[in-house]
Design a protein around this motif. Structure first.
Motif, short mmCIF file in Angstrom:
data_model
loop_
_atom_site.label_atom_id
_atom_site.label_comp_id
_atom_site.label_asym_id
_atom_site.label_seq_id
_atom_site.Cartn_x
_atom_site.Cartn_y
_atom_site.Cartn_z
N SER A 37 26.57 30.84 57.11
CA SER A 37 27.77 30.76 57.80
C SER A 37 28.51 29.39 57.56
N GLU A 38 27.85 28.30 57.41
CA GLU A 38 28.43 27.11 57.34
C GLU A 38 28.89 27.12 55.90
N LEU A 39 28.39 27.32 54.85
CA LEU A 39 28.85 27.63 53.39
C LEU A 39 29.95 28.42 53.50
N VAL A 40 30.06 29.45 54.09
CA VAL A 40 31.11 30.40 54.00
C VAL A 40 32.21 29.82 54.98
N ARG A 41 32.40 29.05 55.87
CA ARG A 41 33.32 28.63 56.78
C ARG A 41 33.66 27.55 55.85
N ALA A 42 32.85 26.46 55.15
CA ALA A 42 33.59 25.48 54.38
C ALA A 42 34.54 26.02 53.06
N VAL A 43 33.98 26.95 52.52
CA VAL A 43 34.56 27.68 51.31
C VAL A 43 35.96 28.21 51.98
N ALA A 44 35.94 29.17 52.95
CA ALA A 44 37.06 29.68 53.29
C ALA A 44 38.09 28.55 53.89
N GLU A 45 37.77 27.48 54.56
CA GLU A 45 38.61 26.59 55.06
C GLU A 45 39.25 25.83 53.95
N LYS A 46 38.68 25.44 52.80
CA LYS A 46 39.27 24.83 51.40
C LYS A 46 40.29 25.79 51.12
N GLU A 47 39.96 26.96 50.81
CA GLU A 47 40.87 28.19 50.23
C GLU A 47 42.06 28.27 51.22
N VAL A 48 41.88 28.34 52.60
CA VAL A 48 43.04 28.64 53.26
C VAL A 48 43.91 27.40 53.36
N VAL A 49 43.34 26.11 53.23
CA VAL A 49 44.29 24.75 53.29
C VAL A 49 44.91 25.00 51.94
N ARG A 50 44.32 25.20 50.66
CA ARG A 50 45.11 25.30 49.68
C ARG A 50 46.30 26.34 49.54
N LEU A 51 46.02 27.51 50.20
CA LEU A 51 46.92 28.53 50.07
C LEU A 51 48.17 28.07 51.12
N GLU A 52 47.90 27.26 52.40
CA GLU A 52 48.86 26.71 53.22
C GLU A 52 49.83 25.87 52.55
#
Length: 109
Positions: free
Chosen positions: A37-52
């Motif tokens: 869960s921590e790994l998925v959250r970290a990767v998702a957060e990085k990608e969402v910030v990139r898209l934003e």
């Protein structure tokens, strides 16, 4: 921090296996993750910030109240491929037996 919720997503089995292995083998490293869960959250957060940053001036996108209905592009392609394979298998079976399977009526026919 936001409250946690459980979501279900489809992912390739191979990717899940790789994620599990990467997390397990690096969990004691300084930049490792205690669980998936921590790994998925970290990767998702990085990608969402990139898209934003790339598409919305670095700001969060407006909230989506309801997801669009219907299959995704990938799902539609998968469905089309499966239908083509089924037609091909049916045609091969008909060619071997010389019999045709049940025919579907077309609209307006």
């Amino acid at each position: 921090m936001d409250s946690m919720t459980n979501r279900s997503f489809y992912m390739p089995r191979g990717l899940i296996a790789r994620m599990t292995s990467a997390q397990t083998h690096t969990r004691l490293k300084p930049d490792g993750y205690d669980n998936l869960s921590e790994l998925v959250r970290a990767v998702a957060e990085k990608e969402v910030v990139r898209l934003e940053e790339k598409y919305n001036g670095g700001r969060p996108f407006p909230k989506v109240e309801r997801l669009p209905s219907g299959p995704s592009r990938a799902g539609a392609l998968r469905g089309a491929e499966l239908r083509a394979l089924n037609r091909q298998a049916q045609a091969q079976a008909e060619g071997q037996t010389g019999e045709k399977g049940p025919q579907k009526r077309r609209k307006g026919a």
